[in-house]
Scaffold this motif. Structure first.
Motif, PDB file in Angstrom:
ATOM      1  N   LEU A 186       0.843  -1.195   0.000  1.00 55.56           N
ATOM      2  CA  LEU A 186       0.000   0.000   0.000  1.00 55.56           C
ATOM      3  C   LEU A 186       0.878   1.244   0.000  1.00 55.56           C
ATOM      4  O   LEU A 186       1.798   1.364   0.816  1.00 55.56           O
ATOM      5  N   SER A 187       0.611   2.164  -0.917  1.00 52.67           N
ATOM      6  CA  SER A 187       1.243   3.486  -0.890  1.00 52.67           C
ATOM      7  C   SER A 187       0.135   4.509  -0.697  1.00 52.67           C
ATOM      8  O   SER A 187      -0.967   4.343  -1.227  1.00 52.67           O
ATOM      9  N   PHE A 188       0.427   5.568   0.086  1.00 50.69           N
ATOM     10  CA  PHE A 188      -0.649   6.531   0.307  1.00 50.69           C
ATOM     11  C   PHE A 188      -0.156   7.927   0.683  1.00 50.69           C
ATOM     12  O   PHE A 188       0.992   8.120   1.088  1.00 50.69           O
ATOM     13  N   THR A 189      -1.083   8.876   0.516  1.00 57.29           N
ATOM     14  CA  THR A 189      -0.891  10.250   0.968  1.00 57.29           C
ATOM     15  C   THR A 189      -2.088  10.649   1.799  1.00 57.29           C
ATOM     16  O   THR A 189      -3.199  10.132   1.615  1.00 57.29           O
ATOM     17  N   SER A 190      -1.864  11.590   2.703  1.00 62.56           N
ATOM     18  CA  SER A 190      -2.950  12.155   3.502  1.00 62.56           C
ATOM     19  C   SER A 190      -2.684  13.644   3.656  1.00 62.56           C
ATOM     20  O   SER A 190      -1.785  14.050   4.396  1.00 62.56           O
ATOM     21  N   GLY A 191      -3.453  14.453   2.935  1.00 68.60           N
ATOM     22  CA  GLY A 191      -3.250  15.892   2.982  1.00 68.60           C
ATOM     23  C   GLY A 191      -1.930  16.329   2.383  1.00 68.60           C
ATOM     24  O   GLY A 191      -1.294  17.265   2.875  1.00 68.60           O
ATOM     25  N   VAL A 192      -1.532  15.679   1.332  1.00 70.41           N
ATOM     26  CA  VAL A 192      -0.262  15.979   0.662  1.00 70.41           C
ATOM     27  C   VAL A 192      -0.485  16.444  -0.776  1.00 70.41           C
ATOM     28  O   VAL A 192       0.042  17.473  -1.199  1.00 70.41           O
ATOM     29  N   LEU A 193      -1.295  15.707  -1.516  1.00 72.35           N
ATOM     30  CA  LEU A 193      -1.537  16.065  -2.917  1.00 72.35           C
ATOM     31  C   LEU A 193      -2.163  17.454  -3.039  1.00 72.35           C
ATOM     32  O   LEU A 193      -1.941  18.160  -4.019  1.00 72.35           O
ATOM     33  N   ILE A 194      -2.924  17.857  -2.028  1.00 71.45           N
ATOM     34  CA  ILE A 194      -3.564  19.178  -2.056  1.00 71.45           C
ATOM     35  C   ILE A 194      -2.553  20.319  -1.999  1.00 71.45           C
ATOM     36  O   ILE A 194      -2.882  21.451  -2.343  1.00 71.45           O
ATOM     37  N   HIS A 195      -1.333  20.024  -1.568  1.00 75.80           N
ATOM     38  CA  HIS A 195      -0.314  21.066  -1.441  1.00 75.80           C
ATOM     39  C   HIS A 195       0.745  21.007  -2.535  1.00 75.80           C
ATOM     40  O   HIS A 195       1.735  21.737  -2.480  1.00 75.80           O
ATOM     41  N   ILE A 196       0.549  20.139  -3.514  1.00 81.20           N
ATOM     42  CA  ILE A 196       1.525  20.001  -4.596  1.00 81.20           C
ATOM     43  C   ILE A 196       1.153  20.901  -5.771  1.00 81.20           C
ATOM     44  O   ILE A 196      -0.018  21.012  -6.140  1.00 81.20           O
TER      45      ILE A 196
END
Length: 208
Positions: free
Chosen positions: A110-120
């Protein structure tokens, strides 16, 4: 560390440090356990996980409490956050790096982000998607702010630092071998576990 975007530098330095101070680990942990107990029940046979942008590691600690034998890894851009994660002693490997520059041949269940893509920076989102995709053997999880169309928001008085969109839809369109397994929403006014109005999307590679 050299950065590709202004957003990376923003989180690696003073603002990222302030974020750590604002978000108390012990306050975050119960809501994260609640969140991941809901998500993980949709998966099976997860032995290792990587999180991109874990900050001080509340998500990882929550996962560890639910799956004690899981092997955890992390990629974190802020040096103070890296130190906090290492103090938890729950990760096999913590890379001090940006998701955009991360390079490893290791693949995780499993790979994941949490509240990260929104800041890219939106111009570099495809690169972030690629890192998530290539790092995953089976599952990809995104816990982010959702909007049906791309939308830039003011973030604590800063411009070009918060972007909403349909990240899962982007991934499904970009990679034809992944499908949506499940999704859910966490509300800021939840009586027991208030979160931050985030939507989670769990994707799976079809051949996995």
């Amino acid at each position: 560390m050299k950065f590709l975007t202004e957003q990376e530098e923003f989180w690696a330095k003073n603002f990222g440090d302030s974020y750590i101070k604002r978000n108390n680990f012990s306050d975050l942990l119960p809501q994260r356990i609640n969140l991941f107990s809901e998500i993980i029940q949709n998966t099976s046979s997860i032995k290792n996980i990587i999180e991109f942008g874990p900050n001080t590691g509340a998500n990882l600690a929550a996962i560890k409490s639910l799956i004690p034998k899981v092997e955890l890894s992390a990629v974190e851009i802020n040096p103070k956050a890296v130190k906090q994660i290492n103090k938890l002693k729950i990760c096999k490997k913590v890379w001090h790096d940006s998701i955009l520059k991360f390079n490893s041949k290791k693949i995780f269940d499993l790979s994941f982000t949490s509240g990260v893509l929104i800041h890219i920076n939106p111009e570099y989102l495809n690169l972030a998607y690629e890192k998530l995709y290539k790092s995953s053997r089976k599952y990809i999880l995104m816990i982010e702010y959702y909007n049906p169309t791309p939308l830039e928001m003011n973030y604590r008085g800063h411009k070009k630092k918060l972007f909403k969109r349909d990240f899962a839809g982007d991934m499904i369109s970009k990679y034809k071998d992944i499908k949506l397994l499940n999704y859910g929403f966490k509300y800021k006014l939840d009586n027991n576990f208030p979160h931050d109005d985030v939507t989670w999307f769990l994707l799976k590679k079809e051949e996995a």
